[in-house]
Design an enzyme around this catalytic site. Sequence first.
Site, PDB file in Angstrom:
ATOM      1  N   GLY A  68      18.842  -3.996   3.053  1.00 55.26           N
ATOM      2  CA  GLY A  68      18.133  -2.735   2.894  1.00 55.26           C
ATOM      3  C   GLY A  68      17.269  -2.475   4.108  1.00 55.26           C
TER       4      GLY A  68
ATOM      5  N   HIS B  33       8.002  -1.317   1.028  1.00 53.75           N
ATOM      6  CA  HIS B  33       7.821  -0.937   2.437  1.00 53.75           C
ATOM      7  C   HIS B  33       7.233   0.465   2.557  1.00 53.75           C
ATOM      8  CE1 HIS B  33       9.459  -4.128   4.913  1.00 53.75           C
ATOM      9  NE2 HIS B  33      10.576  -4.189   4.224  1.00 53.75           N
TER      10      HIS B  33
ATOM     11  N   GLN C  40      10.293   0.747   8.834  1.00 53.24           N
ATOM     12  CA  GLN C  40      10.810  -0.345   9.673  1.00 53.24           C
ATOM     13  C   GLN C  40      11.452   0.144  10.967  1.00 53.24           C
ATOM     14  OE1 GLN C  40      12.916  -2.233   6.111  1.00 53.24           O
ATOM     15  NE2 GLN C  40      12.414  -4.008   7.334  1.00 53.24           N
TER      16      GLN C  40
ATOM     17  N   HIS D   2      11.678  -4.557  -3.120  1.00 45.13           N
ATOM     18  CA  HIS D   2      11.302  -4.916  -1.742  1.00 45.13           C
ATOM     19  C   HIS D   2      11.295  -3.668  -0.848  1.00 45.13           C
ATOM     20  CE1 HIS D   2      11.601  -7.756   1.862  1.00 45.13           C
ATOM     21  NE2 HIS D   2      11.854  -6.567   2.392  1.00 45.13           N
ATOM     22  N   GLU D   3      12.355  -2.869  -0.933  1.00 43.80           N
ATOM     23  CA  GLU D   3      12.446  -1.693  -0.043  1.00 43.80           C
ATOM     24  C   GLU D   3      11.394  -0.645  -0.395  1.00 43.80           C
ATOM     25  OE1 GLU D   3      13.995  -2.040   2.604  1.00 43.80           O
ATOM     26  OE2 GLU D   3      15.057  -3.819   1.914  1.00 43.80           O
TER      27      GLU D   3
ATOM     28  N   CYS E 257      12.926 -10.691   5.322  1.00 42.71           N
ATOM     29  CA  CYS E 257      12.771  -9.285   5.693  1.00 42.71           C
ATOM     30  C   CYS E 257      13.080  -9.146   7.172  1.00 42.71           C
ATOM     31  CB  CYS E 257      11.327  -8.842   5.418  1.00 42.71           C
ATOM     32  SG  CYS E 257      10.982  -7.144   5.905  1.00 42.71           S
ATOM     33  N   LEU E 258      13.816  -8.085   7.521  1.00 42.56           N
ATOM     34  CA  LEU E 258      14.150  -7.859   8.932  1.00 42.56           C
ATOM     35  C   LEU E 258      12.890  -7.657   9.778  1.00 42.56           C
ATOM     36  CD1 LEU E 258      17.190  -5.433   8.477  1.00 42.56           C
ATOM     37  CD2 LEU E 258      17.283  -7.837   9.189  1.00 42.56           C
TER      38      LEU E 258
HETATM   39 ZN    ZN Z   1      11.878  -5.793   4.315  1.00 41.51          ZN
END
Ligand code: ZN
Length: 191
Positions: free
Chosen positions: A48, A148, A53, A144-145, A102-103
């Site tokens: 995701g 953000h 991000q 999670h998304e 997480c990226l």
């Molecule tokens: Zn993340």
Amino acid sequence: MLREIITIGDPVLRERAREVTAAELHSPRMQALIDDMIETMRAAGGAGLAANQVGELERIAVVEVAGRNERYPYKPPIALTVMVNPVIEEIGEQRFEINEGCLSVPDTRGVVARHVNVRVRYRDRDGVLCSGVRRGLTAGTFQHELDHLDGVLFVDRVTDPATVTTWAQFDRDHRASFEARARALVARVGS
Ligand code: ZN
């Protein structure tokens, strides 16, 4: 177009993204942003990606698990989902513990508690209202998304800092037992 993925420490990850109006959603800029987010998520091998991000403070997130995801091979498939102005509602009190990465938090994983069952409501990229129930690991991905978009990172939700590891350490000492628990959860609650 591939976007640079912003990493932890950049204030944009800590800000609340703002709602997207119907007129904005149909604009070439917003449609291009959605295309860029999908491309960037896929290139990075993520499950995701939220607009914060890539440095944009609009309430847009994309999620997809197509086939085997190398970062998260235990995650069940998720069809590409583009969410505009998503809201999430917990169903019941049940929670489970999941090891997340997480990226935007390079080379770090940790254990967080997520709701097992959630309902998500959002508009798709054409502005159509969508709603659905997500369970287990998939519910965790959506939580999670959506975090953000409120400026929240998974590290904020790690209750026991002793669970924080690098990816190499996770692979060495934790992956096998975690994957067994993750697959059992998927078998029990679905996605
Ligand atoms: Zn993340």
